[in-house]
Design an enzyme around this catalytic site. Structure first.
Site, PDB file in Angstrom:
ATOM      1  CB  CYS B  86     -20.451 -31.073 -13.568  1.00 45.51           C
ATOM      2  SG  CYS B  86     -19.982 -31.824 -15.138  1.00 45.51           S
ATOM      3  CG  HIS B 203     -20.472 -26.471 -14.961  1.00 44.48           C
ATOM      4  ND1 HIS B 203     -19.584 -26.868 -13.998  1.00 44.48           N
ATOM      5  CD2 HIS B 203     -20.461 -27.446 -15.894  1.00 44.48           C
ATOM      6  CE1 HIS B 203     -19.054 -28.040 -14.336  1.00 44.48           C
ATOM      7  NE2 HIS B 203     -19.572 -28.413 -15.480  1.00 44.48           N
ATOM      8  CD  GLU B 205     -19.442 -24.171 -11.655  1.00 42.75           C
ATOM      9  OE1 GLU B 205     -20.684 -24.254 -11.661  1.00 42.75           O
ATOM     10  OE2 GLU B 205     -18.694 -25.083 -12.065  1.00 42.75           O
TER      11      GLU B 205
END
Lengths: 80, 229
Positions: B86, B203, B205
């Site tokens: 990002c 994302h 994660e």
């Protein structure tokens, strides 16, 4: 002396913000505006007073940080 | 695998990245503040999401020139794996480590939702845990994710198999409707020439724990662990 830097999107790079501003102006009744391109204006206060001496440094600053030359052009004017 | 997560003022996914890494690898990464000029010896560097320096001037522009980034760049040149997520992707393009630029989303809105991604290549340490052509679900949360590069650059990325992910529909087709932000050719993530740097807007994660609603991000961290030991 002041360096006035205009950063604008290159021709052909879509400017959605400029488009939205254009639509808003039309909605407000401003006719006859063919298009809007939005950019940035940055003013640098320089110690240097000689324009030709200052130009290379300001151009370098534009290339390294103030503009992203993948999508943006810059123009420099001096004042004072 | 030893990992470092870079922390800029305004980073907000640094701890998510650290948690995902610790969860998958069993080892907490080193958190490195942007003012540091040196990095510890690590196998992976994560440049996390967020709003470094408040997105001043352009997203990622200030962070790209912060002291730590010179060290990140030098390590990347030596082959250390660098993952930019990002805002991290924006920082890597601004630092010249990946080509192109992330512009304001086509419809000007901040987009925060899950999107479908087609894994375009499994030929990297980041994507080896997926099959090429596989469709995965990963969240995006960005205002400036509209990937732009000149046509010649895009052609080169495709010719060199460096497009890692594209926004797609459930069947894996990269349609205009499936493109959330106007990115050229639906590009969501790209690899560097040496394939050791990955930048991506979504994302991974944030979907690395069942409690968070999915685990499609886990294979990326597992693949890195497998490759880097």
């Amino acid at each position: 002396m002041k360096a006035k830097v205009h950063v604008t999107l290159k021709a052909g790079v879509l400017d959605p913000q400029g488009k939205a501003v254009h639509h808003a102006l039309e909605a407000l009744g401003f006719a006859g505006i063919n298009g809007v391109r939005q950019g940035k204006f940055i003013e640098l206060d320089l110690a240097e007073t000689d324009r030709e001496k200052a130009r290379p440094m300001v151009e370098d600053a534009c290339r390294k940080l103030l503009a992203n030359t993948v999508i943006e052009n810059f123009a420099i004017d001096f004042e004072g | 695998m030893k990992a470092a997560v870079i922390v800029f003022p305004g980073s907000n996914c640094d701890r998510d990245a650290a948690t995902a890494l610790a969860h998958v690898t069993g080892r907490a990464p080193v958190m490195v503040w942007h003012r540091e000029a040196d990095l510890p010896e690590v196998d992976l560097i994560v440049v996390p999401g967020g709003f470094s320096y408040g997105d001043y001037l352009r997203s990622g522009a200030m962070a790209a020139h912060s002291p730590i980034m010179a060290a990140v760049k030098a390590r990347a040149e030596k082959g250390v794996r660098v993952l930019g997520i990002c805002n991290g992707f924006q920082v890597l393009t601004e630092a010249g480590m990946l080509p192109g630029v992330l512009m304001r989303n086509r419809k000007l809105k901040f987009i925060c939702r899950d999107v479908l991604l087609k894994v375009e290549t499994s030929n990297s340490d980041f994507t080896a845990g997926y099959n090429a052509g596989q469709v995965i679900r990963i969240p995006v949360a960005h205002h400036d994710g509209n990937y732009f590069a000149e046509a010649a650059v895009l052609d080169r990325l495709e010719d060199e198999d460096r497009v890692a992910f594209r926004y797609c529909d459930a069947e894996g087709h990269a349609t205009a409707e499936a493109n959330p932000n106007g990115s050229q050719r639906n590009i969501a993530g790209i690899l560097s020439e040496k394939r050791n740097v990955l930048g991506m807007m979504p994302h991974p994660e944030r979907l690395a724990d069942p409690l968070l609603g999915g685990t499609d991000g886990v294979p990326m961290f597992r693949a890195l662990l497998k490759a880097l030991g």
